[in-house]
Structures are given as structure tokens and as C-alpha cells.
Enzyme design. Structure first.
Site, PDB file in Angstrom:
ATOM      1  CG  MET A   1      72.881  73.865  90.326  1.00 36.54           C
ATOM      2  SD  MET A   1      74.677  74.029  90.443  1.00 36.54           S
ATOM      3  CE  MET A   1      75.109  74.265  88.715  1.00 36.54           C
ATOM      4  CE  LYS A   2      67.126  77.921  84.998  1.00 39.05           C
ATOM      5  NZ  LYS A   2      67.343  77.191  83.728  1.00 39.05           N
ATOM      6  CG  LEU A   3      70.179  82.433  90.312  1.00 36.57           C
ATOM      7  CD1 LEU A   3      70.363  83.460  91.412  1.00 36.57           C
ATOM      8  CD2 LEU A   3      69.393  83.041  89.152  1.00 36.57           C
TER       9      LEU A   3
END
Length: 304
Positions: A177-179
Site C-alpha cells: 500500500m505504501k508503494l
């Protein structure tokens, strides 16, 4: 001060731009804290003066801690601090939880989670949303990958430095999700830089551009810190380096390649950052990409 049952001993590796504020909030919320010594002594000494202990190695830090936060550059650094005779795995008691707050390669995260489980330990990923100023205020966001049991255990410590915590799924999902999150933000940075350059070339100054965008549907927190640099020349408005941004969009490219997804926009964003980093500007901060793009096109955003 008497600690509650929730106040497990915490270790912190990486007290840099984000980590120092996070660690200070853990101290202020009553968590017994050990930090790892670093070549930049100032944040370590400030935390020790506030009540933290200092460990000389990751192994020593692990011996003192039941929850260990890592806030380092990426997967290579995470593996480096976990493994080896002086690493966390060598010193951690069974049941210790390692929480990777770095922006790491999710494929590596999944593998490391399996390796730690085999060693009797647990790995969660909790990459961050926000700025160093928000870290100092305890107002970051976190997207967490962990089992439900591990998430319940680390949540009180995460709440010391985050105001929004989302349990995304199992280990690795936080980094996935961070990417995606950073693809959006770095994509905006590349678009802002190009739009501002084009505007300057056709007679729309950054000031006029901002007078239209600010307060409208295309305004957002990221836009505001980006433009704080463009308009006010505040170098510290968003302290995230171009080199780190390039690392993140390269991780995204790797994930897309692994699952066979075409990502032409992602590659365009990557190349905007790659050209700046290749020119020696890797330690500039993300809003300064606007100067690089403007310069490539023979203009400057500081000209009226």
C-alpha cells in the site's frame, strides 16, 4: 512512573528525520525506550537526555526490547540490521515483534516475515504517511501489515506517534500500500514540476498558478508542502530526498514487473526522478524536482 501492561519495552533503530519524532513520542507516552547509536549523534543524545537508553549494537537493543521499530532507508538496510552476529535476530527473545516502518520492497518483507517466524519472532510492516513535522507532533499515519494478533499487540505503541492507523492485511501488505501511496505522491510531484515549468514558459507564474489551484479541488496537503518550497524557497518544507523517492518508484516498478502489470505512467515518474538523481541532485528534497525540470527547459521558477 508506573507502566501499564500495554507499555512493552521498545527499541528504535533509525532516529533520523522521521524516527526522532516518533521515538520522542514513545518516550512521552511512557514507553521504556532503547535507541541504537548512530553516526549522527545529535538526535541520539537528545533522546538519551529525555530518558532513552542507548544500545551499541542491534543485538544489544534486541535484548532490551519486546517491540522494535525500524525506520531506515529500505530493504537492504532492514536485512542488514536484522541479520549477522550483531543483528536483531541474534539478540531477540522469542515472541519479539519487529516493525518495519521503512518503505521497503514488499516481496522482501514477505520473505523476511517467514524467516522471522521460523526463528520464533514476528515481523510487521508499518510504513508511514506524513512529514517530519507531523512525526514530531505524533500525527503520522501508518498502513500496517501483520496478523491480527500482532497488530493488536503493536497498536498501542503505534498510537504513540500516529493519529491514523489502518490494518491493511498480512505482513507485506503495508509496504504494498505504501508503494501505491508513494506512486501517487511522487506522480503528483512530477506533474507539478512539469506544469509549473510549462506555466512559467507561457507566462503563468508559480504565484498565479497557486492562486487558482489553492483551495480548489486539486489542492491537497502534498501540494501545499510542495508549493511551500516553490513559493517561499523553504528547503525543509518536505524533507524527503529525491534519492529515496527514486528508490520507492523503482520498488513499485519491480512489483509491477513481478505480477506482469504494465505501468507506463510509473515509468515516466521514475524517469523524472532518475534524471535528477543521475545529475547529482539525489540529496535534494522532492519539491526541488521543480527546479530541475525548469532548468532542463531553460527557465527558472524564481523569475518574475
Amino acid at each position: 512512573m508506573k507502566m501499564s501492561a500495554e507499555r512493552e519495552s521498545v527499541g528504535f533503530v533509525g532516529v533520523g528525520f522521521m524516527g526522532q519524532g516518533m521515538a520522542r513520542n514513545l518516550l512521552d507516552k511512557g514507553f521504556p525506550l532503547t535507541v541504537l547509536g548512530h553516526r549522527n549523534r545529535k538526535p541520539v543524545e537528545e533522546l538519551v537526555a529525555a530518558g532513552a537508553a542507548e544500545a551499541k549494537s542491534a543485538r544489544e537493543l534486541a535484548r532490551r526490547s519486546r517491540i522494535i521499530f525500524l525506520c531506515v532507508t529500505g530493504s537492504a538496510q532492514v536485512e542488514g540490521v536484522l541479520k549477522g552476529e550483531n543483528g536483531i535476530i541474534a539478540g531477540a527473545a522469542p515472541g519479539t515483534v519487529v516493525v518495519d516502518c521503512s518503505t521497503s520492497d514488499p516481496m522482501v518483507t514477505v520473505r523476511l516475515a517467514q524467516e522471522l517466524e521460523a526463528a520464533g519472532l514476528h515481523l510487521a510492516d508499518a510504513p508511514l504517511g506524513g512529514t517530519p513535522a507531523q512525526a514530531a507532533l505524533g500525527k503520522l499515519s501508518a498502513m500496517v501489515g501483520a496478523t491480527p494478533e500482532v497488530f493488536a499487540r503493536i497498536k498501542p505503541a503505534c498510537e504513540a506517534w500516529a493519529e491514523k492507523i489502518v490494518h491493511v492485511g498480512p505482513a507485506g501488505d503495508g509496504h504494498k500500500m505504501k508503494l501505491l501511496n508513494n506512486f501517487l505522491s511522487m506522480g503528483y510531484a512530477a506533474i507539478y514540476a512539469e506544469a509549473l515549468t510549462l506555466g512559467q514558459k507561457i507566462g503563468i507564474t508559480p504565484q498565479n498558478f497557486d492562486s487558482v489551484i489553492r483551495g480548489g479541488r486539486m489542492d491537497c496537503g502534498f501540494y501545499q508542502t510542495f508549493m511551500q518550497y516553490v513559493l517561499q524557497r523553504d528547503r525543509d518544507a518536505h524533507k524527503f530526498t529525491l534519492a529515496n523517492a527514486l528508490k520507492d518508484v523503482r520498488y513499485l516498478e519491480g512489483v509491477a514487473n513481478t505480477v506482469g502489470v504494465a505501468n507506463p505512467v510509473g515509468n515516466a515518474v521514475k524517469n523524472s526522478f532518475a534524471t535528477a538523481v543521475a545529475s547529482g541532485r539525489g540529496e535534494d528534497y522532492v519539491p526541488m524536482l521543480s527546479d530541475w525540470i525548469a532548468g532542463l527547459n531553460g527557465t527558472s521558477l524564481t523569475e518574475r
